[in-house]
Design an enzyme around this catalytic site. Structure first.
Site, short mmCIF file in Angstrom:
data_model
loop_
_atom_site.label_atom_id
_atom_site.label_comp_id
_atom_site.label_asym_id
_atom_site.label_seq_id
_atom_site.Cartn_x
_atom_site.Cartn_y
_atom_site.Cartn_z
N THR A 27 15.98 -3.66 5.90
CA THR A 27 15.42 -2.56 5.12
C THR A 27 16.42 -2.03 4.10
O THR A 27 16.04 -1.29 3.20
CB THR A 27 15.01 -1.39 6.03
OG1 THR A 27 16.17 -0.96 6.75
CG2 THR A 27 13.95 -1.81 7.03
N ARG B 275 21.70 -4.42 10.81
CA ARG B 275 23.02 -3.82 10.57
C ARG B 275 24.07 -4.91 10.60
O ARG B 275 23.86 -5.94 11.28
CB ARG B 275 23.36 -2.81 11.67
CG ARG B 275 22.32 -1.74 11.88
CD ARG B 275 22.51 -0.60 10.92
NE ARG B 275 21.63 0.51 11.24
CZ ARG B 275 20.83 1.11 10.36
NH1 ARG B 275 20.78 0.69 9.11
NH2 ARG B 275 20.08 2.12 10.72
N ARG C 249 29.26 -8.47 12.35
CA ARG C 249 30.67 -8.81 12.15
C ARG C 249 30.84 -9.56 10.84
O ARG C 249 29.86 -10.04 10.26
CB ARG C 249 31.22 -9.65 13.30
CG ARG C 249 30.57 -10.99 13.51
CD ARG C 249 31.26 -11.76 14.65
NE ARG C 249 30.43 -12.76 15.24
CZ ARG C 249 30.24 -14.00 14.76
NH1 ARG C 249 30.85 -14.37 13.66
NH2 ARG C 249 29.45 -14.86 15.39
N HIS D 167 0.87 -1.19 0.00
CA HIS D 167 0.00 0.00 0.00
C HIS D 167 0.89 1.23 0.00
O HIS D 167 1.98 1.20 0.57
CB HIS D 167 -0.89 0.05 1.25
CG HIS D 167 -1.72 -1.18 1.44
ND1 HIS D 167 -2.83 -1.46 0.68
CD2 HIS D 167 -1.59 -2.23 2.28
CE1 HIS D 167 -3.35 -2.62 1.05
NE2 HIS D 167 -2.61 -3.11 2.02
#
Ligand SMILES: CC(C)(COP(=O)(O)OP(=O)(O)OC[C@H]1O[C@@H](n2cnc3c(N)ncnc32)[C@H](O)[C@@H]1OP(=O)(O)O)[C@@H](O)C(=O)NCCC(=O)NCCS
Length: 205
Positions: A184, A199, A202, A133
């Site tokens: 993301t 993120r 390592r 959407h």
């Protein structure tokens, strides 16, 4: 070979039952793939029946030796749902490389989702290349589709439990994404990544 005795009997019986149920669901899934015009490689195995849905003028191609787990009995880690593989629009495509494995995984493409060989998607992962959407209220009310951007998951990636991969993301070969992460933005090859948003934690040797 494990001896059959009172200790091993429940386990061996369950394994045998899984194999029989797996043969049944593989036959049903193969028939569903033919019905939906989905290209399925040789020796793909299904434990539980997946939900398959191909939009007209779109393509779903699954390589050989892939495994799909879609029933509570098919994975002790706990499946919340079946595998659901869907294209949502004309021209969309989903491609899965050989030897990849999925448990209760959603693959939903309005544009393109490409998964390499030997990828592993732990229970209840979601991979989608669209927001479904729009953000704006008026556009959302007039049922305009949300943004679409291709997703690429390269060879040997492991998505742990309940990972979500959103539009426009590339995950480099061999990268591991920790349980519960939301990806993301693109991740490089050969790293452990995790978190919300995911993120790099390592490098993996
Ligand atoms: C990916 C995974 C295997 C990594 O395990 P590991 O190599 O032992 O990593 P560690 O536990 O040492 O964690 C390393 C760092 O990542 C962080 N981390 C681990 N898992 C995380 C997660 N799910 N989300 C965010 N950060 C995470 C740790 O807090 C640690 O951070 P620190 O260095 O700042 O302390 C593990 O995190 C994981 O997700 N396990 C579940 C696997 C799974 O889902 N299996 C079943 C489905 S197939």
């Amino acid at each position: 070979m494990r001896p059959v005795n009172r200790d091993s009997l429940p386990h061996l019986t369950a394994v045998a039952a899984d194999l029989v149920r797996g043969q049944g669901s593989t036959a049903i899934a193969r028939a569903l793939a033919v019905w939906w015009g989905i290209s399925l490689g040789q020796r793909c195995r299904f434990f539980g029946v997946p939900q398959l849905r191909r939009h007209p003028s779109s393509a779903i191609r699954i390589g050989a030796d892939c495994e799909f787990r879609s029933a509570p009995w098919a994975n002790q880690v706990g499946l919340d749902r079946r595998c659901m593989i869907s294209t949502l629009a004309d021209g969309a495509s989903i491609e899965v490389g050989a030897g990849s494995g999925f448990s209760g995984t959603v693959l939903a493409a309005a544009g393109s989702i490409k998964i390499g060989a030997g990828a592993l998607c732990g229970a209840n992962c979601t991979i989608t290349d669209t927001d479904w959407h729009p953000i704006g209220y008026e556009a959302r009310r007039s049922s305009v589709r949300g943004k679409v951007s291709p997703v690429v998951i390269e060879d040997g990636v492991w998505l742990c439990l309940s990972v979500t991969v959103l539009k426009g993301v590339t995950i480099g070969a061999g990268t591991v994404v920790a349980a519960g992460s939301i990806v993301t933005q693109s991740l490089p090859a050969g790293v452990l990544a995790g978190g919300v948003p995911a993120r790099v934690i390592r490098e993996l040797r």
